[in-house]
Motif scaffolding. Sequence first.
Motif: not given
Length: 258
Positions: A72-78, A85-88, A90-95
């Motif tokens: 979640q923090q990485r998606a926010q950072l990206a 794309s990187l944020a998406r 990261a969100l998939q990994r978070k999910k």
Amino acid sequence: MGLFDRIGRVVRANLNDMVSNAEDPEKILEQSIMDMQEDLVQLRQAVAKAIAAQKRTEQQYNKNQTDANSWQQRAQLALSKGDESLAREALQRKKSSADTAGQLKQQLDIQLQQIDTLKRNLIALESKISEAKTKKDMLKARVQAAKANEQLQSAVSSMNTGSAMAAFERMEDKVLELEARSQASYELGGVDLESQFAALESGSDVDDELAALKAQMLGGSAPNQSALPPSDAAKTSPTAGAPVDAELEELRRQMDSL
């Protein structure tokens, strides 16, 4: 009912009878405690395994929960850097981490319930074993007392007490009989002795009376010194003593007839 059913029932009945006769209460009690101890050991092992599995699940849950927060923090950072794309990604990994954490959380709750149940069963089994040990000692004492009483009764029965008591009663009757005979002999002896003394006393009275009668008769017929001697005719008279002899003979007949 079929023949095989009857045979099976007879076999089972004989086996049950053999088992019942072979059962020793003390040995069975000891074996029961040992079986319960083995169950306790297995239950403790099961509780330990369940706790270990719960710890592993908890660790996995915490890790996936941490990973979900991290992604979640990485998606926010990206996204702050303008990289959607990187944020998406990261969100998939978070999910994925969050879904795994949710599944682990359900599994963890189930494991905690199982462990709680196992712990309660463990405590109950330990209490039962403690109670069983106390009862075992009491039952063993009762078994030993019952066996001792059985041995005592067997010993008493083998002594043939009834026959001994019967012999004792017969001897008691003989003693009473001897005492009665002795008392009877004493009383009969006393009566005979009294009869003898009574006869002696009675005889002495008769003897005294006879002596008195003799003295009276001799005194009445005593010869007078001044009287003349009897004549020769009187001495030779055949009828002088006839009345006296007749009286004496009559007296003898009367005495013999008594």
